[in-house]
Design a protein around this motif. Structure first.
Motif, PDB file in Angstrom:
ATOM      1  N   MET A   1       0.845  -1.198   0.000  1.00 36.18           N
ATOM      2  CA  MET A   1       0.000   0.000   0.000  1.00 36.18           C
ATOM      3  C   MET A   1       0.875   1.240   0.000  1.00 36.18           C
ATOM      4  O   MET A   1       1.904   1.296   0.691  1.00 36.18           O
ATOM      5  CB  MET A   1      -0.921   0.003   1.213  1.00 36.18           C
ATOM      6  CG  MET A   1      -1.898   1.172   1.242  1.00 36.18           C
ATOM      7  SD  MET A   1      -3.043   1.071   2.634  1.00 36.18           S
ATOM      8  CE  MET A   1      -4.083   2.501   2.295  1.00 36.18           C
ATOM      9  N   THR A   2       0.479   2.235  -0.759  1.00 40.12           N
ATOM     10  CA  THR A   2       1.219   3.490  -0.778  1.00 40.12           C
ATOM     11  C   THR A   2       0.984   4.263   0.519  1.00 40.12           C
ATOM     12  O   THR A   2      -0.012   4.062   1.214  1.00 40.12           O
ATOM     13  CB  THR A   2       0.776   4.370  -1.963  1.00 40.12           C
ATOM     14  OG1 THR A   2      -0.614   4.668  -1.817  1.00 40.12           O
ATOM     15  CG2 THR A   2       1.007   3.666  -3.288  1.00 40.12           C
TER      16      THR A   2
ATOM     17  N   THR B   1       1.578   7.756   0.231  1.00 35.51           N
ATOM     18  CA  THR B   1       1.553   9.115  -0.311  1.00 35.51           C
ATOM     19  C   THR B   1       0.156   9.717  -0.167  1.00 35.51           C
ATOM     20  O   THR B   1      -0.824   9.002   0.054  1.00 35.51           O
ATOM     21  CB  THR B   1       1.924   9.105  -1.803  1.00 35.51           C
ATOM     22  OG1 THR B   1       1.015   8.233  -2.490  1.00 35.51           O
ATOM     23  CG2 THR B   1       3.341   8.618  -2.023  1.00 35.51           C
TER      24      THR B   1
ATOM     25  N   SER C   1      -2.903  10.665  -1.845  1.00 36.75           N
ATOM     26  CA  SER C   1      -3.437  10.225  -3.140  1.00 36.75           C
ATOM     27  C   SER C   1      -3.917  11.377  -4.021  1.00 36.75           C
ATOM     28  O   SER C   1      -4.192  11.179  -5.205  1.00 36.75           O
ATOM     29  CB  SER C   1      -4.576   9.224  -2.936  1.00 36.75           C
ATOM     30  OG  SER C   1      -4.125   8.098  -2.224  1.00 36.75           O
TER      31      SER C   1
ATOM     32  N   THR D   1       2.035   9.510  -6.031  1.00 40.26           N
ATOM     33  CA  THR D   1       1.358   8.238  -5.825  1.00 40.26           C
ATOM     34  C   THR D   1       1.671   7.253  -6.946  1.00 40.26           C
ATOM     35  O   THR D   1       1.967   6.080  -6.703  1.00 40.26           O
ATOM     36  CB  THR D   1      -0.156   8.453  -5.699  1.00 40.26           C
ATOM     37  OG1 THR D   1      -0.405   9.376  -4.631  1.00 40.26           O
ATOM     38  CG2 THR D   1      -0.875   7.144  -5.417  1.00 40.26           C
TER      39      THR D   1
ATOM     40  N   ILE E   1       3.592   3.652  -6.587  1.00 41.29           N
ATOM     41  CA  ILE E   1       2.989   2.418  -7.108  1.00 41.29           C
ATOM     42  C   ILE E   1       3.987   1.695  -7.999  1.00 41.29           C
ATOM     43  O   ILE E   1       4.179   0.470  -7.892  1.00 41.29           O
ATOM     44  CB  ILE E   1       1.697   2.726  -7.889  1.00 41.29           C
ATOM     45  CG1 ILE E   1       0.591   3.195  -6.948  1.00 41.29           C
ATOM     46  CG2 ILE E   1       1.233   1.487  -8.673  1.00 41.29           C
ATOM     47  CD1 ILE E   1      -0.641   3.737  -7.665  1.00 41.29           C
TER      48      ILE E   1
ATOM     49  N   ARG F   1      -2.457  -1.000  -3.084  1.00 38.71           N
ATOM     50  CA  ARG F   1      -3.631  -0.309  -2.552  1.00 38.71           C
ATOM     51  C   ARG F   1      -3.289   1.150  -2.282  1.00 38.71           C
ATOM     52  O   ARG F   1      -2.174   1.461  -1.838  1.00 38.71           O
ATOM     53  CB  ARG F   1      -4.081  -1.005  -1.264  1.00 38.71           C
ATOM     54  CG  ARG F   1      -5.322  -0.433  -0.613  1.00 38.71           C
ATOM     55  CD  ARG F   1      -5.983  -1.479   0.286  1.00 38.71           C
ATOM     56  NE  ARG F   1      -5.066  -2.151   1.181  1.00 38.71           N
ATOM     57  CZ  ARG F   1      -4.982  -1.948   2.498  1.00 38.71           C
ATOM     58  NH1 ARG F   1      -5.787  -1.055   3.078  1.00 38.71           N
ATOM     59  NH2 ARG F   1      -4.142  -2.614   3.239  1.00 38.71           N
ATOM     60  N   ILE F   2      -4.231   2.029  -2.559  1.00 39.72           N
ATOM     61  CA  ILE F   2      -4.047   3.449  -2.273  1.00 39.72           C
ATOM     62  C   ILE F   2      -5.240   3.954  -1.457  1.00 39.72           C
ATOM     63  O   ILE F   2      -6.335   3.419  -1.547  1.00 39.72           O
ATOM     64  CB  ILE F   2      -3.900   4.288  -3.556  1.00 39.72           C
ATOM     65  CG1 ILE F   2      -5.202   4.305  -4.354  1.00 39.72           C
ATOM     66  CG2 ILE F   2      -2.747   3.781  -4.410  1.00 39.72           C
ATOM     67  CD1 ILE F   2      -5.183   5.249  -5.550  1.00 39.72           C
ATOM     68  N   THR F   3      -4.993   4.978  -0.660  1.00 44.65           N
ATOM     69  CA  THR F   3      -6.065   5.612   0.104  1.00 44.65           C
ATOM     70  C   THR F   3      -6.920   6.469  -0.819  1.00 44.65           C
ATOM     71  O   THR F   3      -6.402   7.260  -1.609  1.00 44.65           O
ATOM     72  CB  THR F   3      -5.470   6.502   1.211  1.00 44.65           C
ATOM     73  OG1 THR F   3      -4.762   5.683   2.136  1.00 44.65           O
ATOM     74  CG2 THR F   3      -6.555   7.262   1.940  1.00 44.65           C
TER      75      THR F   3
ATOM     76  N   VAL G   1      -4.675  -1.545  -9.177  1.00 42.65           N
ATOM     77  CA  VAL G   1      -4.714  -0.572  -8.079  1.00 42.65           C
ATOM     78  C   VAL G   1      -6.022  -0.750  -7.310  1.00 42.65           C
ATOM     79  O   VAL G   1      -7.103  -0.803  -7.895  1.00 42.65           O
ATOM     80  CB  VAL G   1      -4.594   0.870  -8.615  1.00 42.65           C
ATOM     81  CG1 VAL G   1      -4.727   1.881  -7.475  1.00 42.65           C
ATOM     82  CG2 VAL G   1      -3.264   1.058  -9.346  1.00 42.65           C
TER      83      VAL G   1
END
Length: 405
Positions: free
Chosen positions: A29-30, A32, A34, A40, A44, A56-58, A84
């Motif tokens: 998971m990042t 950064t 988003s 971001t 990734i 996964r990103i927020t 993603v």
């Protein structure tokens, strides 16, 4: 001996198969913001290059949701496709509904049933997310976390326990609440029309024994694909040891279809460390192979430690640097074994067991370093260029023993 993999339903996440007997998938998971498209996308790509198969990103604000399609496009343009996953809490129903391009760009939605909504709003908001997943043919991970359990469910189970003739201890009630939350949410998603092969479950805790016991119980009660991870594992050695201790036990028992090692990075640290730990866990258990393995002794009073340490580090760094190219050109390169040993006690034996090995001279030994190839003495190196010469032998071995694709 690794037990047979638990039978689970296969789920397609952006072209990566999770469960159903597919190889255990590594994800990360990042960390950064988003809303920052470039930062971001860059992270990734870094995580994917390190070996994260899902990232996964927020997605927590309208600006982040609006940025998602551009993030995905940037990754594809610079690197190629990477599935993603969107991580949603509290307002996922609003963001997915309000930004349909975001909903389409993501490969999977991760939702936490403990914070989708309160009371009647919970079911309504949950259904909106599931409807959007159905409309876009997306997978959903129902991710329960012990730090954000559905308060209504936990309260109900606590009350039932108090009235029971044989009350359970609070730990057992918490584990039951975790499992109930995951399974009831999955059942609700299926009732709303989301196919079983679009669902992945997780029940994350921060205690090693709690996690092991919870997943054992969950695995017995369902055939959904399961995502493993020790939540809030911590920093450095503590986080690594705790995560590996939990994951290794479950993986050894055949439980788990995808994993993440949730490490807190050092300030300014490299996020990809958690990917390497996850890969090494699977490789050490002989579940998957990702990179050639370098065996090296720890060093002792018999070894010329400074040179020995430098050589082991140089060989590992060379392999890491070459792997992106080697992986494309030489199928099976992940199976290669290399030994860099520090003295005559175990050096020749370990070197013979590896595909390619070197036994360096220890203190008081003749200044020579025998090199073994597939168990046979190949040559003896001497002088100041041992490292360079051994790396050249390594490159030659790779080119000659693995078929170019």
């Amino acid at each position: 001996m690794i037990q047979a993999r638990r039978k689970s339903t296969a789920v397609n996440v952006g072209g990566i198969m999770v469960g159903g007997g597919a190889p255990v998938v590594v994800q990360s998971m990042t960390n950064t913001n988003s809303e920052d498209i470039d930062a971001t996308a860059s992270q990734i790509i870094a995580l994917a290059d390190a070996g994260s198969e899902l990232v996964r990103i927020t997605v927590n604000t309208p600006e982040a949701a609006k940025a998602v399609p551009e993030i995905v496009k940037t990754v594809v343009d610079r690197h190629g496709p990477v599935p993603v996953i969107g991580d949603f809490h509290y307002n996922g129903h609003l963001l997915l509904a309000g930004f349909p391009h975001c909903a389409r760009a993501l490969a999977k939605y991760r939702i936490n049933p403990g914070n989708v909504g309160i009371g009647a709003k919970h079911d309504e908001n949950f259904r909106r997310i599931i409807d959007i997943a159905i409309e876009n043919d997306k997978a959903v991970r129902i991710g329960v976390n012990w730090g954000s359990l559905d308060p209504a469910l936990l309260s109900r189970l606590m009350d039932e326990n108090l009235k029971s003739a044989e009350p359970k201890d609070p730990r057992a009630v918490m584990m039951e609440a975790m499992i109930r939350s995951a399974l009831e949410s999955a059942q609700m998603a299926e009732e709303y029309g989301l196919p079983r092969n679009h669902l992945i479950l997780s029940a994350k805790l921060s205690g090693v024994q709690d996690l092991i016991d919870t997943y054992r119980l969950l695995a017995r009660q369902c055939d959904y694909a399961l995502h493993l991870g020790l939540t809030e594992a911590g920093m450095g050695a503590k986080g690594i040891v705790a995560s590996v201790s939990a994951l290794a036990v479950l993986l050894q028992e055949g439980i788990g279809d995808t994993i993440r090692v949730s490490l807190t990075p050092q300030p300014g640290g490299d996020r990809t460390e958690e990917v390497l730990v996850a890969q090494q866990t699977l490789q050490s258990l002989e579940i998957r192979s990702f990179s050639p393995q370098v065996s090296a002794c720890p060093g002792c009073g018999r070894t010329s430690s400074s040179f020995f340490q430098v050589m082991a580090d140089r060989v590992q760094a060379h392999i890491r640097e070459k792997m992106r190219d080697w992986r494309k050109r030489y199928p099976g390169i992940e199976q290669l074994t290399v030994a860099v040993m520090g003295c005559v006690v175990n050096g020749p034996g370990e070197s013979r067991h590896a595909n390619l090995g070197i036994s360096l001279p220890g203190n008081g030994e003749d200044p020579k370093a025998p090199v073994y190839v597939d168990g046979m003495l190949e040559t003896i190196l001497r002088g100041d260029s041992i490292i360079t010469e051994f790396i050249a032998i390594l490159d030659k071995y790779v080119a000659s023993h693995y078929s170019a694709s």
